[in-house]
Enzyme design. Structure first.
Site, PDB file in Angstrom:
ATOM      1  N   THR A   1      21.781 178.934  18.606  1.00  0.00           N
ATOM      2  CA  THR A   1      20.898 179.579  19.590  1.00  0.00           C
ATOM      3  C   THR A   1      19.544 178.877  19.641  1.00  0.00           C
ATOM      4  O   THR A   1      18.840 178.968  20.641  1.00  0.00           O
ATOM      5  CB  THR A   1      20.695 181.070  19.260  1.00  0.00           C
ATOM      6  OG1 THR A   1      20.491 181.225  17.854  1.00  0.00           O
ATOM      7  CG2 THR A   1      21.894 181.891  19.691  1.00  0.00           C
TER       8      THR A   1
ATOM      9  N   HIS B   1      31.314 185.341  14.343  1.00  0.00           N
ATOM     10  CA  HIS B   1      30.226 184.357  14.465  1.00  0.00           C
ATOM     11  C   HIS B   1      30.476 183.075  13.702  1.00  0.00           C
ATOM     12  O   HIS B   1      29.589 182.238  13.606  1.00  0.00           O
ATOM     13  CB  HIS B   1      28.912 184.939  13.951  1.00  0.00           C
ATOM     14  CG  HIS B   1      28.385 186.062  14.766  1.00  0.00           C
ATOM     15  ND1 HIS B   1      27.488 185.883  15.802  1.00  0.00           N
ATOM     16  CD2 HIS B   1      28.642 187.386  14.726  1.00  0.00           C
ATOM     17  CE1 HIS B   1      27.204 187.061  16.336  1.00  0.00           C
ATOM     18  NE2 HIS B   1      27.894 187.985  15.703  1.00  0.00           N
TER      19      HIS B   1
ATOM     20  N   LYS C   1      16.661 177.777  22.742  1.00  0.00           N
ATOM     21  CA  LYS C   1      15.203 177.963  22.701  1.00  0.00           C
ATOM     22  C   LYS C   1      14.493 176.632  22.970  1.00  0.00           C
ATOM     23  O   LYS C   1      13.492 176.580  23.684  1.00  0.00           O
ATOM     24  CB  LYS C   1      14.783 178.554  21.347  1.00  0.00           C
ATOM     25  CG  LYS C   1      15.346 179.959  21.129  1.00  0.00           C
ATOM     26  CD  LYS C   1      15.330 180.404  19.665  1.00  0.00           C
ATOM     27  CE  LYS C   1      16.281 181.588  19.482  1.00  0.00           C
ATOM     28  NZ  LYS C   1      16.575 181.887  18.064  1.00  0.00           N
TER      29      LYS C   1
ATOM     30  N   LYS D   1      16.663 175.044  11.413  1.00  0.00           N
ATOM     31  CA  LYS D   1      17.798 175.961  11.306  1.00  0.00           C
ATOM     32  C   LYS D   1      18.110 176.093   9.828  1.00  0.00           C
ATOM     33  O   LYS D   1      17.557 175.370   9.014  1.00  0.00           O
ATOM     34  CB  LYS D   1      19.011 175.403  12.060  1.00  0.00           C
ATOM     35  CG  LYS D   1      19.304 173.925  11.748  1.00  0.00           C
ATOM     36  CD  LYS D   1      20.494 173.403  12.545  1.00  0.00           C
ATOM     37  CE  LYS D   1      20.200 173.050  13.979  1.00  0.00           C
ATOM     38  NZ  LYS D   1      20.684 174.007  14.948  1.00  0.00           N
ATOM     39  N   ARG D   2      18.992 177.038   9.480  1.00  0.00           N
ATOM     40  CA  ARG D   2      19.373 177.157   8.086  1.00  0.00           C
ATOM     41  C   ARG D   2      19.941 175.847   7.564  1.00  0.00           C
ATOM     42  O   ARG D   2      20.525 175.069   8.322  1.00  0.00           O
ATOM     43  CB  ARG D   2      20.403 178.282   7.921  1.00  0.00           C
ATOM     44  CG  ARG D   2      19.787 179.639   8.021  1.00  0.00           C
ATOM     45  CD  ARG D   2      18.694 179.831   6.994  1.00  0.00           C
ATOM     46  NE  ARG D   2      19.284 179.909   5.664  1.00  0.00           N
ATOM     47  CZ  ARG D   2      19.598 181.026   5.046  1.00  0.00           C
ATOM     48  NH1 ARG D   2      19.335 182.192   5.614  1.00  0.00           N
ATOM     49  NH2 ARG D   2      20.146 181.008   3.853  1.00  0.00           N
TER      50      ARG D   2
END
Ligand code: 26Q
Length: 815
Positions: free
Chosen positions: A652, A356, A656, A544-545
């Protein structure tokens, strides 16, 4: 699913009475959440049992997704939707004067993951069950999930996420299935009762692993799969002798040491911790899961393991569970007397590995000392796997001593988990096309040369049940009114929406829905953190992070630039914009935390400056998590996907946003490339350097950020404003950020992530966005184009790809 109102009501009352000693009029919101969930679980139970029976009846191949993270979020609404009783339950509650939304908000998120990798696991489970595949999750039941983030004086402060403080109505404790996992001790050699030679571990620390099962309910099917999470405890409880001697701390030491293993999720994403407890967590759930599988297999087939790989496929979610590879060797060899070669044959036909990340610092490696001390026998097996690998390397690459050393699983006094995975697994996949290409040609080039047949791509996906049907009911209804049902299980059907691109009524309706969703987010943020958002403004969102490669810094520097421009140039009159951020930083990641402080400092300044009121606003959403994400995506106009090209494996959230009708502002990175390909580049905003361009500059050492400052005064100004007192009178708070861009700090090159290089291109794309938003109808058409072409990004498609190329599962219909 059969639903009987009166029965449900009776069940609800009975639960409230038994669990809380209350009747409905006395119950509070939490009691109701718990009782409604428990009543729903009861309805689901027959299908769950039937699914298990079906899988047991005629042995079929099953998938086990081993993951240190499952970022499930809330279960209630999703589960009710998936089993088709949400509306009925809603009606029942209405009749009882109970508001579903109120009780829904009582459920804490199951935040057992950091971000993308953990949420992907959750989406996969949803798709597997929905598509009737026998596939289950194995992980850790962390007592504390992802920390709760509060912003205090602009800084991130972390608080424990005590998600289990009330009981979790969705889990079932299976004490009958507990297993023992051993740590440390010393290796002893002896004989079994029947005289076979065997290795034993003596004096090990024994830890009990107790499984808790959660139902994974397929949408519009009877299939209910299982997520099995392991909890750690001490088999010996506390030490009564010590307790009696009033040595209370030592009396519970052993117990605490065991329980610590499943205490808390490590909040680092993309950067290993190097801590022994993390390896303990990894081995704990890997070993427990394998023991569970092997026990079941032996119950059915005895100790002939020749059918094991036909009936099991184990997907390793990144390197976190890779210790499962030598652990399965150990179980087969030490506990079932299987020969090395047979055991290796089983292992190499059972495991598959997903990568990943390409960030070098994220590749997991463990110091031999830690590994060997914690898992002496497993380490011995790793040594033997490595010895045989090195022989193979010498044969395949004669005289290439560099490869012999660097591809070894053990070198530099470290155990390289990714190398073990690639060597032992029959499949190695990346998570977007570009990512897989980069693995093959750069990061894992040598391994690709050795095992080209193992490498394959599986572009990530998301489940439309949670991210559209559940999160955005208005858009879901809009879609169903036009193209009917079916898209819920076959997302490519959305393509039929293209018919409505020139239908004025549809476009107006789409605009109306987006505005309502923006209003709903505004209402939430008003209530949650007293923020005022104008739903007429562009909602430009990056959630997001927080990581330097994701470049939240680029985003906020642009905001600072726009602010300067608005103040300096009275003729500059772009449409109103709201810049929305949401991000957690790993607790030890100092620079990420300064970026959060910077965003909040800029927000405070801008939001209190009358000169720009109504023109720009900056909002930092506190404690971003799945349940908040479900409110944000439906309300977004612009999706910020601005990572340095080549560094975001997939992303991802980009999917969305797209599915919810936001336009992508993105680099040619990760799955953005595939999004632009599907939606058409003209329906999004592409900017920035390409991976090849960056790689070239990197190879030639030719990147000089100063050049970009010299030829762009507006950029030079915002960079200077980090330290000139504009935002911070001490000049110190953002000095490290400034220096990291301009000079490079701690031996790093300046601007490692090409923020300054991409700034101008980013600003131009933002200008285009401002101009495009002026034509609301045209904008909505572009949004509809995005929605209509989001089909590829369903995790159902991803799962079908895995099934076809890697898992080879058959659908099992539950009767
Ligand atoms: C490892 C060792 C010790 C402690 C923590 C970790 C750790 C934990 C989580 C390392 C990495 C992670 C998470 C990584 C992650 O979420 N990666 C993302 O995966 C998504 C799904 O494939 C991709 O879309 C993102 O691009 C990728 O960044």
């Amino acid at each position: 699913m059969e639903f009987n109102k009166e029965e449900f009501k009776a069940n609800l009352s009975a639960r409230l009475r038994r669990q809380y000693g209350k009747d409905i009029s006395q119950a509070n919101k939490h009691d109701l959440f718990d009782a409604v969930s428990a009543s729903a679980l009861e309805l689901i139970m027959p299908n769950w049992m039937a699914t298990r029976n079906e899988y047991d009846k005629k042995p079929t191949k099953q998938l086990y997704y081993l993951s240190a993270e499952f970022l499930m979020g809330r279960a209630l609404s999703n589960n009710l939707i998936n089993c088709g009783i949400k509306e009925s339950v809603n009606e029942v509650l209405k009749e009882m004067n109970i508001d579903f939304n109120m009780i829904e908000d009582e459920e804490p998120d199951a935040g057992l993951g950091n971000g993308g990798l953990g949420r992907l696991a959750a989406c996969f489970l949803d798709s597997l069950a929905t598509l009737d595949y026998p596939g289950h999750g194995y992980g850790i039941r962390y007592e504390y999930g992802m920390f709760e983030q509060r912003i205090e004086d602009g800084y991130q402060v972390e608080y424990p996420d005590n998600w289990l403080q009330h009981r979790d109505p969705w889990e079932i404790k299976r004490s009958d299935l507990a297993v023992t996992v051993k740590f440390g001790g010393n290796i002893a050699y002896g004989k079994t009762p029947d005289g076979q030679p065997r290795f034993f571990i003596e004096n090990a620390e024994e830890v009990t692993a107790t499984p808790y099962d959660m139902p994974i309910i397929g949408y519009d099917t009877k299939t209910v799969n299982t997520l099995r999470l392991w909890q750690a405890s001490s088999p010996n409880g506390f030490d009564l002798q010590l307790f009696n001697n009033m040595d209370y701390n030592r009396a519970v030491e052993r117990q605490n040491s065991a329980e610590n293993i499943s205490r808390v999720l490590y909040p680092n994403d993309n950067g290993p911790s190097g801590k022994a407890l993390r390896l303990k967590q990894q081995y704990f759930f890997s070993s427990a899961s394998l023991q569970d599988l092997v026990r079941h297999y032996v119950g059915d087939h005895g100790t002939d393991f020749s059918k094991f790989a036909e009936l099991h496929v184990i997907q390793l979610n990144d390197t976190h569970p890779v210790v499962a590879i030598p652990e399965l060797m150990r179980i087969l060899i030490d506990e079932y007397n299987v020969s090395w070669d047979e055991a290796w044959d089983v292992v190499t036909h059972t495991f598959a590995y997903t990568n990943h990340t390409i960030l070098a610092e994220a590749l997991e490696k463990w110091p031999i000392e830690i590994f060997q001390g914690l898992l002496p026998r497993v380490y011995q097996i790793v040594e033997e796997i490595n010895r045989r690998l090195v022989i193979e390397l010498r044969q395949k690459f004669p005289n290439d001593y560099y490869k012999h050393e660097h591809m070894a699983i053990i070198h530099n006094n470290m155990v390289y988990m990714a190398w073990m995975a690639i060597h032992a697994c029959f499949s190695v996949n990346g998570v977007a096309e570009l990512h897989t290409e980069l693995l093959k040609t750069a990061e894992l080039k040598d391994w690709y040369t050795l095992y080209p047949e193992k490498f394959n791509n599986k572009t990530n996906g998301i489940t439309q049940r949670r991210w559209l049907l559940n999160a955005n009911p208005k858009l879901a209804a809009f879609i169903t009114e036009r193209i009917g049902h079916g898209w819920e299980k076959e997302l490519s059907k959305l393509k039929d929406l293209e018919k409505y691109i020139d239908d004025d009524a549809s476009i107006n309706e789409l605009i109306k829905i987006k505005t309502e969703n923006k209003q709903a987010l505004a209402d939430y943020l008003k209530h949650a953190q007293n923020e005022f958002l104008d739903p007429e403004s562009i909602f430009d969102v990056q959630v997001k992070r927080l990581h330097e490669y994701k470049r939240q810094l680029l985003n906020i520097l642009h905001v600072m630039y726009i602010y300067n421009r608005l103040v300096e140039d009275p003729d500059y009159n772009p449409p109103a914009r709201t810049f929305i951020f949401g991000a957690k930083a790993a607790s030890g990641y100092r620079r990420a935390k300064s970026i959060i402080k910077l965003i909040n400092t800029v927000a405070e300044r801008i939001n209190n400056d009358r000169r720009v009121r109504g023109k720009i606003r900056v909002v930092f959403v506190e404690n971003y998590r799945v349940s908040v994400a479900e409110k944000i995506f439906p309300a977004a106009d612009v999706s910020e996907q601005i990572s340095t090209a080549g560094l975001e494996a997939s992303g991802t959230s980009n999917m969305k946003f797209m599915l919810n009708g936001a336009l992508t502002l993105g680099t040619m990175d990760g799955a953005n490339i595939e999004i632009f390909e599907e939606a058409g580049k003209e329906n999004g905003f592409v900017f920035g350097l390409l991976t090849e361009e960056i790689k070239k500059m990197e190879a030639e050492h030719s990147y000089n950020p100063q050049e970009y400052l010299d030829c762009n005064p507006a950029l030079a100004k915002v960079v200077e404003q980090l330290v000139d007192g504009t935002y911070d009178p001490t000049h110190q708070l953002f000095k490290e950020l400034h220096d990291s861009l301009v000079y490079g700090v701690e031996g790093q090159r300046p601007d490692v992530y090409y923020v300054l290089a991409d700034f101008d291109s980013y600003c131009k794309a933002k200008e285009k966005i401002a101009a495009a938003y002026g034509d609301k109808k045209q904008w909505a058409k572009m949004a509809l184009k995005n929605i209509a072409n989001a089909g590829k990004f369903s995790s159902d498609r991803t799962i079908e790809d895995y099934v076809r190329d890697i898992w080879h599962l058959k659908k099992v219909e539950v009767k």
